[in-house]
Design a protein around this motif. Structure first.
Motif: not given
Length: 503
Positions: A177, A397, A399-400, A430, A492
């Protein structure tokens, strides 16, 4: 409720001395196969001795940091093993980058000496080492040699650095990331890391060799350490290819080898015959979530159990894993679990808002504590739960999430739909910037070999039929290969760079 491993942790009194003793046992017997040629323990030791002798001859203090531009090659494996055994602090420098980036890392780290393959010593990298006062050592395979190119500046040898304060390995995170971070693995912590990879197994020289191909710059360097600690030989691959991996399995009747999702897809896509993998009893895996469909397809085709684990560089290796015994007893009932916490590892699930521990079965953020690292809990952004038997499950996740004008989208939810298409081998979703909505989803897909490419509209319609409309990507790019790092994880930021900005 906090969960922890139940087996007593076995930490070596002196990891470096134990490693030295193991390395000395190989002698003139074959130790490492690289590029289909076996190198003896004595040949590996000659490289180690040459590196250490150059450091000693140039008065490099034992506490001075050494930079290693790490490639999965025979002399680099020898140098890494030798430096760890000598208790020297080693900072890994990513080799799969431009010479300008390597030069920047040399300038930033400014170690006492940089060790690199002869091909990575260019005018640019040598100039960076010279300007920083670093020594330069070149490794070569043909002929197998170690050469001093630059002497370290005397004044530079006394420079205090953060790395010098922590003997052991300073490895790189996966960098999926963002730019890879350098994280310390002190020598005493390495004992835990190796134990997490060997899972309490014992070995001997005549056993099938370990298959080593995880990149040395990351936590994969600990895969290199597993073979000598099991007193086994190893087959070293510079990088994973289906042909080389399968050849090693067939030739040496290897019974287990670590894998990750991308490699499983490549094996399926190549239609490797079932009989070629007949020696494998089970495959431990990790480095990313395993989709149920991929698990089912692989296990159905090959009859090989996949024993998935969970770990992170911050935890110095695996946090949770399956043991063969646990898998025999619970594998059929808990196929989506990543196993139970390892010895010396504590895991709990907390509410992301309050930080309070949640009840059994409830989803929250995973926190871990590793005894040899310290008493502090390390918070992750991974969503997980723990059942009543102490088995851990991952749920993506935290935070994604992509915030599309107030609507939350989990990338893995969209990806799971895209990879259902028969032509799609893998996909990545993304969030990309949007002036009106803040973020919008963008997808890139990699196709199966010899498949007919679907249209962008066909892939969008597939998502639209399965999920609410705000999940539909604004664009879908079809690529020959998804951008991946050396550990085969999709990066990402490089996927986001594929987004057509004129849309």
């Amino acid at each position: 409720m906090e969960h922890q491993g139940t087996v007593a942790d076995t930490v070596a009194d002196d990891f470096a001395d134990e490693l030295s003793a193991h390395l000395a046992r190989y002698g003139d017997r074959p130790f490492i196969e690289f590029e289909r040629r076996w190198y003896s323990g004595d040949e590996v030791t000659q490289v180690i001795d040459a590196v250490i002798r150059l450091l000693d001859d140039n008065a490099v203090p034992s506490t001075a940091p050494i930079g290693l531009v790490a490639r999965n090659r025979l002399p680099h494996a020898a140098a890494a093993l030798g430096l760890i055994a000598a208790r020297r602090p080693v900072a890994m420098i990513y080799s799969y980058q431009s010479e300008q980036s390597i030069a920047r890392d040399i300038a930033t780290l400014a170690p006492a000496v940089v060790i690199s393959d002869v091909q990575d010593w260019t005018e640019t990298t040598l100039a960076a080492a010279r300007a920083a006062g670093c020594g330069a050592i070149a490794l070569s395979l043909r002929p197998l040699s170690v050469e001093l190119l630059l002497r370290p500046a005397t004044a530079h040898l006394d420079t205090a650095t953060e790395i010098a304060e922590t003997p052991g390995l300073h490895i790189l995170s996966s960098g999926t990331t963002g730019p890879p971070k350098r994280l310390p693995l002190p020598t005493d912590v390495l004992s835990h890391t190796v134990a997490s990879m060997t899972m309490g197994m014992t070995g001997c020289y005549d056993d099938p060799p370990e298959l080593v191909y995880w990149p040395f710059g990351s936590v994969g360097v600990c895969q290199l350490l597993a073979a000598p600690f099991l007193d086994k030989r190893m087959v070293l691959l510079e990088k994973f290819t289906v042909d080389d991996w399968v050849r090693a399995i067939k030739t040496y009747r290897i019974r287990r080898a670590g894998v990750q999702p991308a490699l499983l897809r490549m094996l399926l896509d190549a239609d490797v015959p079932r009989e070629d993998l007949a020696s494998i009893e089970y495959l431990p895996g990790g480095s990313g979530p395993l989709e149920p469909e991929l698990r089912d397809a692989f296990e159905s085709k090959y009859g090989i159990p996949l024993m998935w684990a969970y770990g992170a560089t911050e935890f110095a290796g695996s946090v949770c894993a399956w043991t063969p015994e646990d898998h025999r007893r619970h594998g059929a009932d808990k196929p989506r679990s990543v196993g139970r916490p390892l010895p010396g590892v504590h895991v709990r699930i907390v509410d992301p808002e309050t930080g309070l521990e949640v009840t059994s079965g409830e989803v929250g953020h995973l926190e871990g504590r590793v005894d040899v690292i310290g008493p502090d809990w390390i918070r992750t952004t991974d969503l997980a739960s723990i059942d009543a038997d102490g088995f851990v499950y991952l749920h993506g996740r935290g935070d994604g999430a992509i915030n599309r004008g107030g609507f939350k989208i989990l990338p893995e939810t969209v990806r799971a739909v895209l990879i259902r298409h028969p032509a799609v081998l893998d996909a990545s979703v993304v969030g990309v910037r949007d002036d009106r909505l803040g973020q919008v989803p963008f997808a890139a897909v990699e196709l199966r070999t010899d498949s007919t490419a679907p249209s962008e509209d066909e892939l969008k319609d597939l998502v639209r039929e399965s999920l609410p409309s705000h999940h539909v990507p604004v664009a879908v790019a079809i690529v020959d290969e998804l951008p991946r790092n050396a550990a085969w994880k999709v990066t990402v930021r490089e996927v986001a760079a594929l987004y057509p900005i004129d849309r």
